[in-house]
Scaffold this active site. Structure first.
Site, PDB file in Angstrom:
ATOM      1  N   ASP A 107       0.847  -1.190   0.000  1.00 56.91           N
ATOM      2  CA  ASP A 107       0.000   0.000   0.000  1.00 56.91           C
ATOM      3  C   ASP A 107       0.887   1.246   0.000  1.00 56.91           C
ATOM      4  O   ASP A 107       1.623   1.497   0.957  1.00 56.91           O
ATOM      5  CB  ASP A 107      -0.890   0.012   1.254  1.00 56.91           C
ATOM      6  CG  ASP A 107      -1.831   1.203   1.235  1.00 56.91           C
ATOM      7  OD1 ASP A 107      -2.830   1.145   0.490  1.00 56.91           O
ATOM      8  OD2 ASP A 107      -1.564   2.190   1.949  1.00 56.91           O
ATOM      9  N   TYR A 121       3.200   9.860   0.866  1.00 58.92           N
ATOM     10  CA  TYR A 121       4.160   9.293   1.817  1.00 58.92           C
ATOM     11  C   TYR A 121       5.606   9.652   1.447  1.00 58.92           C
ATOM     12  O   TYR A 121       6.538   9.336   2.194  1.00 58.92           O
ATOM     13  CB  TYR A 121       4.003   7.766   1.928  1.00 58.92           C
ATOM     14  CG  TYR A 121       2.610   7.311   2.312  1.00 58.92           C
ATOM     15  CD1 TYR A 121       1.704   8.185   2.914  1.00 58.92           C
ATOM     16  CD2 TYR A 121       2.182   6.015   2.061  1.00 58.92           C
ATOM     17  CE1 TYR A 121       0.419   7.787   3.239  1.00 58.92           C
ATOM     18  CE2 TYR A 121       0.894   5.597   2.401  1.00 58.92           C
ATOM     19  CZ  TYR A 121       0.017   6.488   2.977  1.00 58.92           C
ATOM     20  OH  TYR A 121      -1.254   6.084   3.300  1.00 58.92           O
ATOM     21  N   LYS A 161      -2.126   6.318  -4.211  1.00 58.61           N
ATOM     22  CA  LYS A 161      -3.233   7.249  -3.920  1.00 58.61           C
ATOM     23  C   LYS A 161      -2.953   8.638  -4.476  1.00 58.61           C
ATOM     24  O   LYS A 161      -1.807   9.101  -4.456  1.00 58.61           O
ATOM     25  CB  LYS A 161      -3.449   7.351  -2.403  1.00 58.61           C
ATOM     26  CG  LYS A 161      -3.577   6.018  -1.709  1.00 58.61           C
ATOM     27  CD  LYS A 161      -3.898   6.117  -0.241  1.00 58.61           C
ATOM     28  CE  LYS A 161      -3.686   4.772   0.442  1.00 58.61           C
ATOM     29  NZ  LYS A 161      -2.317   4.550   0.916  1.00 58.61           N
TER      30      LYS A 161
HETATM   31  P1  NAP Z   1      -0.431   0.587  11.889  1.00 55.27           P
HETATM   32  O1  NAP Z   1      -0.118  -0.318  10.791  1.00 55.27           O
HETATM   33  O2  NAP Z   1      -1.704   0.434  12.629  1.00 55.27           O
HETATM   34  O3  NAP Z   1       0.745   0.587  12.980  1.00 55.27           O
HETATM   35  C1  NAP Z   1       2.079   0.757  12.584  1.00 55.27           C
HETATM   36  C2  NAP Z   1       2.920   0.702  13.864  1.00 55.27           C
HETATM   37  O4  NAP Z   1       2.787  -0.575  14.462  1.00 55.27           O
HETATM   38  C3  NAP Z   1       4.400   0.936  13.669  1.00 55.27           C
HETATM   39  O5  NAP Z   1       4.843   1.683  14.785  1.00 55.27           O
HETATM   40  C4  NAP Z   1       4.996  -0.449  13.688  1.00 55.27           C
HETATM   41  O6  NAP Z   1       6.313  -0.432  14.186  1.00 55.27           O
HETATM   42  C5  NAP Z   1       4.076  -1.132  14.677  1.00 55.27           C
HETATM   43  N1  NAP Z   1       3.980  -2.588  14.439  1.00 55.27           N
HETATM   44  C6  NAP Z   1       3.731  -3.214  13.264  1.00 55.27           C
HETATM   45  N2  NAP Z   1       3.684  -4.547  13.430  1.00 55.27           N
HETATM   46  C7  NAP Z   1       3.901  -4.781  14.750  1.00 55.27           C
HETATM   47  C8  NAP Z   1       3.992  -5.955  15.531  1.00 55.27           C
HETATM   48  N3  NAP Z   1       3.836  -7.166  15.001  1.00 55.27           N
HETATM   49  N4  NAP Z   1       4.247  -5.820  16.863  1.00 55.27           N
HETATM   50  C9  NAP Z   1       4.396  -4.593  17.420  1.00 55.27           C
HETATM   51  N5  NAP Z   1       4.337  -3.438  16.724  1.00 55.27           N
HETATM   52  C10 NAP Z   1       4.087  -3.533  15.393  1.00 55.27           C
HETATM   53  O7  NAP Z   1      -0.390   2.136  11.431  1.00 55.27           O
HETATM   54  P2  NAP Z   1      -0.408   2.999  10.107  1.00 55.27           P
HETATM   55  O8  NAP Z   1       0.954   3.075   9.499  1.00 55.27           O
HETATM   56  O9  NAP Z   1      -1.077   4.263  10.492  1.00 55.27           O
HETATM   57  O10 NAP Z   1      -1.403   2.249   9.103  1.00 55.27           O
HETATM   58  C11 NAP Z   1      -0.990   1.227   8.223  1.00 55.27           C
HETATM   59  C12 NAP Z   1      -0.975   1.706   6.782  1.00 55.27           C
HETATM   60  O11 NAP Z   1      -2.258   2.173   6.374  1.00 55.27           O
HETATM   61  C13 NAP Z   1      -0.086   2.938   6.530  1.00 55.27           C
HETATM   62  O12 NAP Z   1       1.270   2.651   6.613  1.00 55.27           O
HETATM   63  C14 NAP Z   1      -0.597   3.350   5.172  1.00 55.27           C
HETATM   64  O13 NAP Z   1      -0.077   2.501   4.158  1.00 55.27           O
HETATM   65  C15 NAP Z   1      -2.097   3.163   5.355  1.00 55.27           C
HETATM   66  N6  NAP Z   1      -2.783   4.406   5.804  1.00 55.27           N
HETATM   67  C16 NAP Z   1      -3.661   5.011   4.936  1.00 55.27           C
HETATM   68  C17 NAP Z   1      -4.292   6.179   5.323  1.00 55.27           C
HETATM   69  C18 NAP Z   1      -5.256   6.824   4.377  1.00 55.27           C
HETATM   70  O14 NAP Z   1      -5.641   7.992   4.611  1.00 55.27           O
HETATM   71  N7  NAP Z   1      -5.692   6.132   3.351  1.00 55.27           N
HETATM   72  C19 NAP Z   1      -4.070   6.751   6.586  1.00 55.27           C
HETATM   73  C20 NAP Z   1      -3.212   6.094   7.449  1.00 55.27           C
HETATM   74  C21 NAP Z   1      -2.575   4.916   7.065  1.00 55.27           C
HETATM   75  P3  NAP Z   1       7.653  -0.593  13.277  1.00 55.27           P
HETATM   76  O15 NAP Z   1       7.382   0.003  11.931  1.00 55.27           O
HETATM   77  O16 NAP Z   1       8.662   0.186  14.060  1.00 55.27           O
HETATM   78  O17 NAP Z   1       7.941  -2.050  13.223  1.00 55.27           O
END
Ligand code: NAP
Length: 327
Positions: free
Chosen positions: A45, A50, A80
């Protein structure tokens, strides 16, 4: 099998678990994508906003294409369209820029990142992500997302993208697009996790053939505006207890919950062991009772706050923002 899929209305199969790339800084994201591909991920994604698509592209160039370990068609790539490029005249160029950065000739899915348009800066169109006034407020543009959608449909006609979709659209906005669409939105990517279960929107979208993708599926603990003392989803003792019972981590239980709800989810990590762990969710099944229990943790709590003020403001705590805008 390391993969399970959701079938989109176009017939495309999207892997239920993909790698998120928001906040993965350029120096880290290439290794993260390589680790993901080498561990069996087939869904990445991405987004222009980003500011790391070129680095994602470096990893893709090493693994995907003739003579490499993966064929392009084995991979599901999403990008996106950012808010500054909603004007119909800007949409194709924005898409082509993402294609160039990622080093591919087509995207599997192109989403409208948010249903609101920002002004583009005339001196270097599209290069300022958060155009703001002197008082710090965002400079919105008056392009309606309906007109942006029509421009996105031409990307499908040209074969630049296989499908188009929405992100951060509510039910009403989704219905408006459905009512005018020549190419229907196949996905609505929205914030979704046990503290924001989105059951109503999920049902609404499903009934209309729109799949839901959960962003911030683990509660986005690294979001820039997280403040000390805010509840951390993966640290919730109730989730940890369920994880203990299954001999899994909190992250795996949450990802499994998304997968069992039939939702696509895109956990972000730059840590190889976590990247690997997050895909290992097919060797156990949550009971109906545990599914309902996790659903009951819902408190309609939004962690990703729509950007309504200048970039300086989004680093206020989310509680402050909630007080200002969501009550
Ligand atoms: P998330 O995936 O909910 O959380 C990411 C965090 O969780 C990072 O700090 C990561 O740490 C940690 N993590 C991941 N796997 C883990 C595990 N197994 N154990 C412990 N910690 C873990 O947050 P997000 O980045 O906000 O959302 C995911 C994706 O959704 C984004 O990266 C993006 O691609 C997409 N997104 C889209 C929008 C939109 O508006 N469309 C908005 C927000 C996000 P480390 O990286 O340090 O390992």
């Amino acid at each position: 099998m390391s993969c399970t899929y959701v079938t989109l209305s176009t017939g495309q199969m999207i892997p239920s678990v993909g790698l998120g790339t928001w906040k993965s800084v350029p120096a880290q994201v290439k290794q993260a994508v390589l680790a993901a591909l080498d561990n069996g991920y087939r869904h990445i994604d991405c987004a222009a906003a980003y500011s790391n698509e070129e680095n994602v592209g470096e990893a893709l160039r090493e693994r995907v294409g003739p003579g490499k370990s993966l064929k392009r068609e084995e991979l599901f790539l999403t990008s996106k369209l950012w808010n500054t490029e909603h004007h119909p005249d800007d949409v194709e160029a924005a898409c082509r820029r993402s294609l160039t950065h990622l080093g591919v000739s087509y995207l599997d899915l192109y989403l409208m990142h948010w249903p609101m348009a920002f002004e583009t800066c005339d001196f270097r169109r599209g290069s300022v992500m958060m155009p703001s006034n002197a008082d710090g407020s965002i400079r919105y543009a008056d392009t309606h997302y309906r007109d942006t959608w029509k421009a996105m449909e031409t990307l499908v006609d040209q074969g630049l993208v296989k499908a188009i979709g929405l992100s951060n659209f509510n039910a009403r906005q989704t219905d408006l697009i459905l009512s005018i669409a020549r190419h229907k939105p196949v996905v609505n990517q929205v914030e979704c996790h046990p503290f924001l279960a989105q059951q109503q929107l999920l049902t609404h979208c499903r009934d209309r053939g729109v799949a839901v993708a959960a962003y911030s599926p683990l509660g986005s603990p690294d979001r820039p505006w997280a403040s000390p003392g805010e509840p951390v989803l993966m640290g919730d003792p109730r989730i940890k207890e369920i994880a203990r019972q299954y001999g899994k981590t909190a992250a795996q239980v949450i990802i499994r919950w998304h997968v069992q709800r039939g939702i696509i989810c895109i956990p972000k990590s730059i840590t190889p062991s976590r990247i690997q762990q997050n895909l290992q969710v097919l060797d156990f099944q949550l009971t109906d009772e545990d599914m309902k229990l996790i659903e009951s943790f819902n408190r309609n709590e939004r962690l990703i706050i729509p950007t309504v003020e200048a970039s300086a403001t989004i680093f206020l705590t989310s509680n402050t923002l909630k007080k200002k805008y969501l009550q």
